[in-house]
Structures are given as structure tokens and as C-alpha cells.
Motif scaffolding. Structure first.
Motif, PDB file in Angstrom:
ATOM      1  N   SER A  78      32.548 -15.943 -32.140  1.00  0.00           N
ATOM      2  CA  SER A  78      32.437 -17.394 -32.237  1.00  0.00           C
ATOM      3  C   SER A  78      33.805 -18.045 -32.385  1.00  0.00           C
ATOM      4  O   SER A  78      34.092 -19.068 -31.750  1.00  0.00           O
ATOM      5  N   ILE A  79      34.657 -17.454 -33.223  1.00  0.00           N
ATOM      6  CA  ILE A  79      36.000 -17.994 -33.419  1.00  0.00           C
ATOM      7  C   ILE A  79      36.768 -18.004 -32.106  1.00  0.00           C
ATOM      8  O   ILE A  79      37.391 -19.007 -31.735  1.00  0.00           O
ATOM      9  N   HIS A  80      36.697 -16.901 -31.381  1.00  0.00           N
ATOM     10  CA  HIS A  80      37.409 -16.822 -30.099  1.00  0.00           C
ATOM     11  C   HIS A  80      36.831 -17.801 -29.083  1.00  0.00           C
ATOM     12  O   HIS A  80      37.576 -18.475 -28.353  1.00  0.00           O
ATOM     13  N   ARG A  81      35.505 -17.907 -29.019  1.00  0.00           N
ATOM     14  CA  ARG A  81      34.875 -18.778 -28.041  1.00  0.00           C
ATOM     15  C   ARG A  81      35.148 -20.247 -28.347  1.00  0.00           C
ATOM     16  O   ARG A  81      35.444 -21.039 -27.437  1.00  0.00           O
ATOM     17  N   VAL A  82      35.039 -20.622 -29.608  1.00  0.00           N
ATOM     18  CA  VAL A  82      35.292 -22.014 -29.990  1.00  0.00           C
ATOM     19  C   VAL A  82      36.757 -22.370 -29.749  1.00  0.00           C
ATOM     20  O   VAL A  82      37.068 -23.451 -29.228  1.00  0.00           O
ATOM     21  N   THR A  83      37.672 -21.481 -30.113  1.00  0.00           N
ATOM     22  CA  THR A  83      39.096 -21.729 -29.884  1.00  0.00           C
ATOM     23  C   THR A  83      39.381 -21.921 -28.403  1.00  0.00           C
ATOM     24  O   THR A  83      40.094 -22.856 -28.005  1.00  0.00           O
ATOM     25  N   ALA A  84      38.840 -21.019 -27.568  1.00  0.00           N
ATOM     26  CA  ALA A  84      39.054 -21.130 -26.124  1.00  0.00           C
ATOM     27  C   ALA A  84      38.464 -22.424 -25.569  1.00  0.00           C
ATOM     28  O   ALA A  84      39.066 -23.083 -24.707  1.00  0.00           O
ATOM     29  N   ALA A  85      37.292 -22.812 -26.069  1.00  0.00           N
ATOM     30  CA  ALA A  85      36.644 -24.037 -25.598  1.00  0.00           C
ATOM     31  C   ALA A  85      37.451 -25.274 -25.984  1.00  0.00           C
ATOM     32  O   ALA A  85      37.602 -26.212 -25.185  1.00  0.00           O
ATOM     33  N   ILE A  86      37.975 -25.290 -27.198  1.00  0.00           N
ATOM     34  CA  ILE A  86      38.814 -26.411 -27.622  1.00  0.00           C
ATOM     35  C   ILE A  86      40.059 -26.492 -26.749  1.00  0.00           C
ATOM     36  O   ILE A  86      40.450 -27.574 -26.285  1.00  0.00           O
ATOM     37  N   ASN A  87      40.692 -25.354 -26.503  1.00  0.00           N
ATOM     38  CA  ASN A  87      41.917 -25.342 -25.706  1.00  0.00           C
ATOM     39  C   ASN A  87      41.669 -25.815 -24.278  1.00  0.00           C
ATOM     40  O   ASN A  87      42.490 -26.517 -23.682  1.00  0.00           O
ATOM     41  N   SER A  88      40.529 -25.413 -23.701  1.00  0.00           N
ATOM     42  CA  SER A  88      40.277 -25.724 -22.296  1.00  0.00           C
ATOM     43  C   SER A  88      39.697 -27.116 -22.068  1.00  0.00           C
ATOM     44  O   SER A  88      39.970 -27.737 -21.033  1.00  0.00           O
ATOM     45  N   SER A  89      38.941 -27.638 -23.033  1.00  0.00           N
ATOM     46  CA  SER A  89      38.236 -28.899 -22.777  1.00  0.00           C
ATOM     47  C   SER A  89      38.694 -30.080 -23.613  1.00  0.00           C
ATOM     48  O   SER A  89      38.454 -31.231 -23.246  1.00  0.00           O
ATOM     49  N   MET A  90      39.371 -29.836 -24.724  1.00  0.00           N
ATOM     50  CA  MET A  90      39.741 -30.931 -25.617  1.00  0.00           C
ATOM     51  C   MET A  90      41.240 -31.064 -25.823  1.00  0.00           C
ATOM     52  O   MET A  90      41.768 -32.180 -25.865  1.00  0.00           O
ATOM     53  N   PHE A  91      41.930 -29.953 -25.966  1.00  0.00           N
ATOM     54  CA  PHE A  91      43.317 -29.992 -26.421  1.00  0.00           C
ATOM     55  C   PHE A  91      44.215 -30.805 -25.485  1.00  0.00           C
ATOM     56  O   PHE A  91      44.902 -31.731 -25.912  1.00  0.00           O
ATOM     57  N   CYS A  92      44.215 -30.466 -24.203  1.00  0.00           N
ATOM     58  CA  CYS A  92      45.125 -31.143 -23.264  1.00  0.00           C
ATOM     59  C   CYS A  92      44.784 -32.616 -23.102  1.00  0.00           C
ATOM     60  O   CYS A  92      45.663 -33.443 -22.831  1.00  0.00           O
ATOM     61  N   ALA A  93      43.506 -32.958 -23.259  1.00  0.00           N
ATOM     62  CA  ALA A  93      43.093 -34.355 -23.133  1.00  0.00           C
ATOM     63  C   ALA A  93      43.479 -35.170 -24.356  1.00  0.00           C
ATOM     64  O   ALA A  93      43.752 -36.373 -24.255  1.00  0.00           O
ATOM     65  N   LYS A  94      43.511 -34.536 -25.527  1.00  0.00           N
ATOM     66  CA  LYS A  94      43.753 -35.250 -26.779  1.00  0.00           C
ATOM     67  C   LYS A  94      45.211 -35.196 -27.223  1.00  0.00           C
ATOM     68  O   LYS A  94      45.721 -36.142 -27.824  1.00  0.00           O
ATOM     69  N   VAL A  95      45.883 -34.079 -26.973  1.00  0.00           N
ATOM     70  CA  VAL A  95      47.248 -33.881 -27.459  1.00  0.00           C
ATOM     71  C   VAL A  95      48.209 -34.007 -26.283  1.00  0.00           C
ATOM     72  O   VAL A  95      48.251 -33.128 -25.417  1.00  0.00           O
ATOM     73  N   ARG A  96      48.959 -35.096 -26.260  1.00  0.00           N
ATOM     74  CA  ARG A  96      49.847 -35.312 -25.117  1.00  0.00           C
ATOM     75  C   ARG A  96      51.092 -36.102 -25.536  1.00  0.00           C
ATOM     76  O   ARG A  96      51.034 -36.976 -26.388  1.00  0.00           O
ATOM     77  N   PHE A  97      52.188 -35.755 -24.932  1.00  0.00           N
ATOM     78  CA  PHE A  97      53.473 -36.399 -25.158  1.00  0.00           C
ATOM     79  C   PHE A  97      54.246 -36.310 -23.847  1.00  0.00           C
ATOM     80  O   PHE A  97      54.226 -35.268 -23.208  1.00  0.00           O
ATOM     81  N   PRO A  98      54.916 -37.362 -23.381  1.00  0.00           N
ATOM     82  CA  PRO A  98      55.172 -38.627 -24.079  1.00  0.00           C
ATOM     83  C   PRO A  98      53.992 -39.586 -24.027  1.00  0.00           C
ATOM     84  O   PRO A  98      53.117 -39.466 -23.187  1.00  0.00           O
ATOM     85  N   MET A  99      54.008 -40.551 -24.930  1.00  0.00           N
ATOM     86  CA  MET A  99      52.992 -41.584 -24.969  1.00  0.00           C
ATOM     87  C   MET A  99      53.294 -42.649 -23.913  1.00  0.00           C
ATOM     88  O   MET A  99      54.387 -42.725 -23.367  1.00  0.00           O
ATOM     89  N   THR A 100      52.290 -43.477 -23.653  1.00  0.00           N
ATOM     90  CA  THR A 100      52.508 -44.607 -22.756  1.00  0.00           C
ATOM     91  C   THR A 100      53.381 -45.642 -23.454  1.00  0.00           C
ATOM     92  O   THR A 100      53.565 -45.608 -24.678  1.00  0.00           O
ATOM     93  N   GLN A 101      53.907 -46.597 -22.696  1.00  0.00           N
ATOM     94  CA  GLN A 101      54.741 -47.640 -23.280  1.00  0.00           C
ATOM     95  C   GLN A 101      53.975 -48.459 -24.310  1.00  0.00           C
ATOM     96  O   GLN A 101      54.515 -48.830 -25.358  1.00  0.00           O
ATOM     97  N   VAL A 102      52.703 -48.720 -24.030  1.00  0.00           N
ATOM     98  CA  VAL A 102      51.870 -49.477 -24.974  1.00  0.00           C
ATOM     99  C   VAL A 102      51.704 -48.687 -26.274  1.00  0.00           C
ATOM    100  O   VAL A 102      51.812 -49.245 -27.378  1.00  0.00           O
ATOM    101  N   GLU A 103      51.439 -47.382 -26.165  1.00  0.00           N
ATOM    102  CA  GLU A 103      51.273 -46.541 -27.351  1.00  0.00           C
ATOM    103  C   GLU A 103      52.569 -46.451 -28.144  1.00  0.00           C
ATOM    104  O   GLU A 103      52.559 -46.459 -29.383  1.00  0.00           O
TER     105      GLU A 103
END
Length: 261
Positions: free
Chosen positions: A109-134
């Protein structure tokens, strides 16, 4: 929101509460952790019940099994969150709140949840640089804080040691200055604790300044400075070098003055 809570968690660093201190009795007497008081739930899983349900919803398509005996997405996520929150042994995690998960099931479960977070959430939520507005919004929040950072501050940077088992190869490289094996993880957050960047590539013996010097974010900040954007910088502690795009504390300043910060 999930990553804001994780940022707060990591920002506590070595002051983290020992897993042995956590009141496991809260989990022994409930069949469903969501029946717990919201504060107790967050103490145990580090996320609020609403945020946890949001994570379950977002990961369901990646974790849902086709067999009738498959472990539910909810149980997989809760087991993983509990492990992430305390780092306690996997068997006690599986024995809590009556889910009767074996050590191997918790591990999967730990491995599956970690992989799922990395593939479906991480890149969409954690990003740099920010937009000019941000960036502009971040500057305004930093400038209006109780201890304001005026100018072009857009984020704060720091590292935290994440404990690991001793690796078989190059074991000595992972022993940090506290004497245990770890990864030295660099994280950058905006003023609302939203994570903008994570760098978990380096062993515990590496200093914060070395990790920063090898960081892709540093190259982004330097490039922005070189093209004329001189009002954009991060703030860090004394473990980092003073640079035009990175502010660090000034030494020997009178307490209570702006320079003391």
C-alpha cells in the motif's frame, strides 16, 4: 492543500514528535478513523479528514482493485498516511483500527500510494517557477507579514533530514551531522506553505548549501537575475550563501531591528 500540510510537517524538522509518543489508543477503539474527532484524526494522519477524503478520491482510479477481496483505496491511503506521519513499523500500522492488514499488504500500500501520488498529483501540484500573478501575490503576502520581507520575496527555502535505513552501498554518505542515516531533502514553499519545489536526491552528509548549488531552481533564479529581473529572490537561513537571488540572515544585528530578521 495536501502539500501545504506536508510543508508544515517537514518545516518542524528534528523537533518532530517521536512515534512512540503518539497516542495509538485513539486508533485501537475505533472501526473507522473518520469517526474520530477532526483534531485527533489530524494528529494521527497529519491531514484533515476532508483533505484525506480528497486524496482518496483523486487516487481511487490508480489504487482501486478489481477483485472482491482487494484492499479499498481508503484503507491503502490511510495506511500510507499513518506510515508517512510517524515512520513507525509497518506491522503495527496494519494492526491498528481493525483493518487487519499484514505487513506485506501495508508495504504494498505504501509503495502503491507513493507511486500514485508521484504520477497523478505531485507534478500538477508542485511546480516552480510560479506564474507572474502568483509571484506578485507571494510578494504582497511576504511584505504584509507580521515580520515583513519587503521587495521581491517569493518563497522560503530550507532542508530537512528524512530518516532512512542504512543503504548497502556508500552507507557513510548517508550519515548526517546528527549521527543517523538520512536523505537531506530541500524544499521551497510560498508564504502560504504551498510547496513549490522538492529536491530529494542527496544523502544526509551533503550540506544544505551544496544541494542549493546543484539545484535547478538556483539556475532559474540566476537566469531571471541575469535578464534584468532584480526584484525576485528567496529567503533562507545561515546554511545558505548570500546571493542576489537568495537572502540570508545578517550576523551580529541588534535584536528587534529589521536587519535582525
Amino acid at each position: 492543500m495536501v502539500f501545504e500540510y506536508l510543508a508544515y510537517d517537514l518545516s518542524r524538522g528534528e523537533e518532530e514528535v517521536s512515534p512512540q509518543i503518539v497516542d495509538r489508543s485513539l486508533l485501537r477503539h475505533v472501526d473507522n478513523p473518520f469517526d474520530l474527532d477532526a483534531g485527533e484524526f489530524q494528529k494521527l494522519f497529519r491531514l484533515t479528514p476532508d483533505l484525506t477524503e480528497d486524496v482518496v478520491s483523486q487516487l481511487d482510479s490508480h489504487l482501486r482493485g478489481s477483485r472482491i477481496t482487494a484492499i479499498s483505496t481508503e484503507k491503502q491511503v490511510l495506511a500510507a498516511l499513518r506510515f508517512f506521519a510517524t515512520g513507525c513499523y509497518q506491522r503495527p500500522v496494519g494492526e491498528q483500527w481493525g483493518i487487519s492488514m499484514s505487513q506485506s499488504s501495508v508495504s504494498r500500500s505504501i509503495h502503491r500510494v507513493t507511486a500514485a501520488i508521484n504520477s497523478s498529483m505531485f507534478c500538477a501540484k508542485v511546480r516552480f517557477p510560479m506564474t507572474q500573478v502568483e509571484r506578485q501575490a507571494a510578494k504582497e503576502i511576504f511584505a504584509s507579514a507580521t515580520s515583513p520581507f519587503v521587495g521581491g520575496t517569493i518563497g522560503a527555502i530550507d532542508c530537512t533530514h528524512v530518516s532512512i535505513l542504512a543503504p548497502k552501498r556508500h552507507e557513510e554518505a548517508y550519515v548526517n551531522h546528527h549521527g543517523y542515516h538520512s536523505l537531506n531533502v530541500q524544499m521551497i514553499c510560498d508564504p502560504t506553505l504551498k510547496i513549490l519545489n522538492v529536491n530529494a536526491k542527496f544523502p544526509g552528509a551533503r550540506h544544505d548549501s551544496y544541494i542549493w548549488s546543484s539545484s535547478a531552481v538556483r539556475m532559474v533564479m540566476q537566469r531571471n537575475f541575469e535578464i534584468g529581473n532584480h526584484n525576485l529572490f528567496l529567503i533562507g537561513d545561515s546554511g545558505y550563501p548570500l546571493e542576489p537571488w537568495l537572502m540570508t540572515p545578517l550576523t551580529n544585528q541588534p535584536e528587534g531591528t529589521p536587519k535582525f530578521l
